[in-house]
Design a protein around this motif. Structure first.
Motif, PDB file in Angstrom:
ATOM      1  N   ALA A   1       0.836  -1.204   0.000  1.00  0.00           N
ATOM      2  CA  ALA A   1       0.000   0.000   0.000  1.00  0.00           C
ATOM      3  C   ALA A   1       0.870   1.253   0.000  1.00  0.00           C
ATOM      4  O   ALA A   1       0.664   2.176  -0.802  1.00  0.00           O
ATOM      5  CB  ALA A   1      -0.935  -0.011   1.209  1.00  0.00           C
ATOM      6  N   VAL A   2       1.856   1.305   0.898  1.00  0.00           N
ATOM      7  CA  VAL A   2       2.749   2.468   0.943  1.00  0.00           C
ATOM      8  C   VAL A   2       3.485   2.606  -0.390  1.00  0.00           C
ATOM      9  O   VAL A   2       3.645   3.696  -0.938  1.00  0.00           O
ATOM     10  CB  VAL A   2       3.756   2.337   2.111  1.00  0.00           C
ATOM     11  N   SER A   3       3.904   1.469  -0.934  1.00  0.00           N
ATOM     12  CA  SER A   3       4.667   1.453  -2.169  1.00  0.00           C
ATOM     13  C   SER A   3       3.908   2.107  -3.325  1.00  0.00           C
ATOM     14  O   SER A   3       4.462   2.924  -4.059  1.00  0.00           O
ATOM     15  CB  SER A   3       5.010   0.005  -2.498  1.00  0.00           C
ATOM     16  N   PHE A   4       2.626   1.770  -3.474  1.00  0.00           N
ATOM     17  CA  PHE A   4       1.873   2.306  -4.614  1.00  0.00           C
ATOM     18  C   PHE A   4       1.406   3.733  -4.350  1.00  0.00           C
ATOM     19  O   PHE A   4       1.297   4.536  -5.280  1.00  0.00           O
ATOM     20  CB  PHE A   4       0.703   1.380  -4.978  1.00  0.00           C
ATOM     21  N   VAL A   5       1.127   4.081  -3.091  1.00  0.00           N
ATOM     22  CA  VAL A   5       0.683   5.445  -2.786  1.00  0.00           C
ATOM     23  C   VAL A   5       1.846   6.430  -2.922  1.00  0.00           C
ATOM     24  O   VAL A   5       1.642   7.590  -3.259  1.00  0.00           O
ATOM     25  CB  VAL A   5       0.042   5.503  -1.383  1.00  0.00           C
ATOM     26  N   THR A   6       3.079   5.967  -2.664  1.00  0.00           N
ATOM     27  CA  THR A   6       4.224   6.870  -2.778  1.00  0.00           C
ATOM     28  C   THR A   6       4.831   6.858  -4.169  1.00  0.00           C
ATOM     29  O   THR A   6       5.908   7.412  -4.369  1.00  0.00           O
ATOM     30  CB  THR A   6       5.335   6.485  -1.778  1.00  0.00           C
TER      31      THR A   6
END
Lengths: 557, 216
Positions: free
Chosen positions: A109-114
């Motif tokens: 989740a963090v990977s795609f949002v950032t």
């Protein structure tokens, strides 16, 4: 036609397409970001959305409010995506796949949002079609739009006088999504669909192959994600093999289209910048530096990949390990250089199988800070930070208070700019240090000694730079790596954005100072040369010590 | 100009900041849900709808043999065992051409084990096809990035033609002719490399063998 001539023609065709498109597209983006909502005709669907979502499009935000909006939106996005990935089992079109573990779900989740798109999973064996479309495809659009919005806020810092207000994040996000990314994605999707990229909801189908064996062929809503993966410089593949997979990238034509897509917005934004500040030369200087870095890097990789370095490459006779026949070595190198210089992280060939020198250039591309041309928006704000450093250094040489685009670059601005440059190396070094202190980390490495350190450096560097490409060998799906890298990705993205917006606010509060004889002309080739030097110098000073312990030590031992 | 903060200046600074954050969080939730509907459902569905105009491609370019049985996808390479088939490249996807586990070997260019493996592959291919080891092209001895490369170079296909013809009792010239017909040029004349699709070539080979059997 000889292969060398064909390769030259392929590169020229790409450059020609970018040259033709960057002006109209850059000006179109400038109009979209330069006009205020409520004062110019909004699209009907935009007015509907503002009413529906109870957004006041005329609210002009201070930098701190703009940042609050960015953070609020990103935290909510991480939450929803984490929920979707964890609850996959009960969602439609999940192919019977279980939800992700909490740590891997958070990491993804963090990977795609950032806009990092680091993947500690293989797409075809882990994610159902709903998770990919409603979860990942959505963030492929929005994380890209967030980057361009922050760039827009920084440019407004330069062009606005004595206000401190930077525009409205929600209006920027709405316009960038509806007027820029979505229309381009639909056009690109139709082109790639015609080229053979798949778009279906079929379950994986098992067939009896011609020689009597069996093979299971996957399906998926691939093209709708593929196109925004490139256009938004995201890079997270639907399949494990990313754009090397024939269903993501079926032939040399789709390959060139995908390279074009991942370069087109980053190379158009300097034009947007020039148009918004009312001086096209300012944009030309920046696009020239970007273009030269890209061309040099491409030349180096093409040379390295045809020069037969390394025992395995010599045994094979050509650098075809990890490359597809349909793209060939030039088509693969073109993709590799473009993806590592744009923070995309998509691959159409496996970078870990590149020659030592070729792979080294690709790593260097990433460590340059992804500014040539960089990710959508993030490349431009990274380059503008370096331009501010350049102006400051130039000012020190002649003993004048430096100004850039009529704004004084004083102690406050330099603190923001220097802070921005320190975020990534601090995270890389701290992250690597923490990883080494935690027992068990060495078990996740494929190689001992300096090469093992390279694996750790590459992983934290990729995360903190929001690049997302991986160096094979590291077993990244462990709770330790998932959480540590999620932390690096989050801090790398949002600490950088906070400093950029703080800088933008401090610039917008200033009035405008007219140029005089002591002002460094920032629209001239001399400045392009200085900026180029600063880019190289900053990257070298930042990373040489760490590189000396990893790849360099390995090369010397 | 309307200021977003103007309504909350009466409370304390911390309270005002908290209210701003709270309001932004609510907008964020509404905005994200609307965008998930638009970009995560409506947009993929619209592209899916357009894809129905090109069902063959959108569904994965599946191909059938002469009897109409689906035997695979022309885009996804598959294993071919035995001297009577044209052989694809080595594959690192699963146990070889596993389309549910795409990927490359990720072995480096200076990896000694990879070099030894390549040398061994080269010797095997040279022996099976009755050529000198240095005649074997690079794509024949290296694994692709996807592990699903559907193509081989025209040179590797031509090299295999005599062996395939012999195994099937066909004229070598007829099989060579088949390879020539199956070479796909560069798109627009300049993009990528010339290639031969192994599955299509083997399907054509099967048709040729069937014609030969009925004629003979």
């Amino acid at each position: 036609m000889t292969p060398a001539l064909a390769a030259a023609g392929q590169i020229l065709l790409l450059v020609l397409a970018l040259v033709l498109v960057h002006r109209p597209l850059g000006d179109y983006i400038a109009r979209m970001l330069g006009t205020r909502a409520g004062q110019k005709p909004d699209w009907r669907v935009e007015r509907f959305l503002y009413r529906l979502l109870r957004i006041d499009p005329r609210a002009d935000q201070k930098w701190s409010t703009y940042l609050t909006s960015v953070l609020a939106f990103s935290v909510v996005s991480i939450g929803l995506l984490w929920l979707i990935l964890s609850a996959q089992r009960v969602l439609p079109y999940s192919l019977g796949l279980p939800g992700m573990s909490p740590d891997q779900g958070l990491n993804t989740a963090v990977s795609f949002v950032t806009n990092t798109n680091w993947q500690s999973y293989g797409g075809e064996s882990t994610l159902g079609y709903f998770s990919q479309a409603a979860g990942l495809t959505v963030q492929n659009f929005l994380s890209s739009a967030v980057g361009i919005a922050v760039f827009a806020a920084l440019v407004r810092g330069f062009i606005r006088k004595a206000t401190g207000r930077l525009g409205n994040f929600w209006v920027d996000l709405t316009r960038l999504t509806l007027r820029l990314l979505l229309p381009l994605a639909v056009i690109g999707a139709v082109v790639l669909l015609a080229g053979g990229v798949i778009q279906n909801l079929n379950d994986p189908v098992t067939v009896q192959t011609l020689d009597g064996g069996t093979q299971t062929i996957p399906g998926g809503l691939v093209v709708s994600q593929e196109v925004i993966k490139e256009l938004g410089t995201n890079g997270g593949g639907f399949f494990n093999a990313n754009s090397a997979h024939p269903f993501e990238n079926p032939n040399a034509f789709t390959n060139l289209v995908e390279i074009f897509l991942l370069l087109v917005i980053p190379f158009s934004l300097p034009r947007t910048f020039g148009t918004m500040v009312g001086n096209h030369r300012q944009g030309n200087v920046i696009v020239a530096v970007m273009g030269v870095l890209w061309a040099l890097s491409l030349g180096a990789v093409l040379w390295a990949e045809t020069a037969h370095n390394g025992v395995a490459m010599q045994a094979a006779g050509a650098a075809m390990e990890g490359k597809e026949v349909r793209f060939g070595i030039p088509g693969s190198s073109l993709f590799a250089v473009s993806t590592t210089l744009t923070s995309t992280g998509a691959v159409d060939s496996m970078h870990s199988s590149y020659s030592g020198l070729g792979g080294g250039v690709l790593l260097l591309n990433m460590l340059l800070g992804e500014i040539a041309p960089g990710g959508t928006g993030s490349g431009m704000y990274g380059m503008l930070i370096l331009a501010i450093i350049t102006v400051f250094v130039g000012g020190l040489m002649v003993g004048r208070t430096p100004t850039y685009l009529g704004k004084q670059i004083g102690a406050v601005q330099m603190k923001y700019a220097a802070g921005y440059l320190l975020v990534t190396p601090a995270l890389v070094l701290l992250g690597s240090g923490i990883a080494l202190l935690i027992p068990g980390t060495t078990d996740t490495l494929a190689n001992p000694g300096p090469h093992g350190l390279s694996e750790i450096l590459y992983a934290t560097g990729s995360a903190a730079n929001n690049n997302g490409s991986a160096f094979a060998g590291l077993s990244a799906n462990t709770p330790m790596w998932n959480l540590l890298l999620a932390g690096c990705m989050f801090a790398g993205r949002f600490a950088g954005i906070a400093l950029v917006l703080g800088l933008a606010g401090s610039l917008a509060r200033q009035g405008s100072k007219p140029d005089d004889a002591g002002t460094l002309p920032t629209g001239k080739p001399l400045f392009a040369g200085m900026l180029f030097g600063v880019v190289i110098l900053v990257a070298a000073l930042t990373y040489l010590p760490a590189l000396a312990l990893g790849p360099v030590a390995e090369g010397l031992s | 100009m309307v200021s977003e903060e103007s309504t909350s200046t009466s409370s304390g600074a911390a309270g005002a900041a908290g209210m701003v954050a709270g309001r932004q969080l609510l907008i964020a939730v509404r905005f994200l849900l609307a965008m998930t509907l638009l970009l995560g459902v409506l947009y993929p569905a619209a592209i899916f709808g357009i894809g129905r105009l090109l069902p063959g491609r959108a569904d994965g370019s599946l191909v059938a043999d002469a009897g109409g049985r689906i035997v695979g996808s022309s885009l996804i390479g598959q294993s071919f065992d035995g001297p009577e088939w044209f052989t694809p490249r080595p594959s690192a996807a699963g146990d070889g051409y596993d389309a549910m586990a795409s990927g490359g070997s990720n072995l480096g260019a200076s990896n000694d084990e990879l070099a030894a493996e390549i040398t061994r592959r080269r010797a095997d291919i040279a022996r099976v096809n009755g050529v000198r080891p240095e005649q074997v092209p690079a794509d024949a001895v290296t694994a692709s990035g996807s592990g699903l490369d559907p193509d081989i170079s025209p040179a590797y296909a031509r090299l295999q033609a005599p062996r395939v013809a012999q195994a099937r009792g066909l004229e070598v010239e007829a099989v060579r002719q088949l390879v020539t017909e199956q070479v796909t040029g560069r798109p627009l004349g300049i993009l990528g490399s010339e290639r031969v699709n192994v599955l299509q070539l083997n399907l054509a080979l099967q048709r040729l063998a069937a014609r030969d059997a009925t004629a003979g």
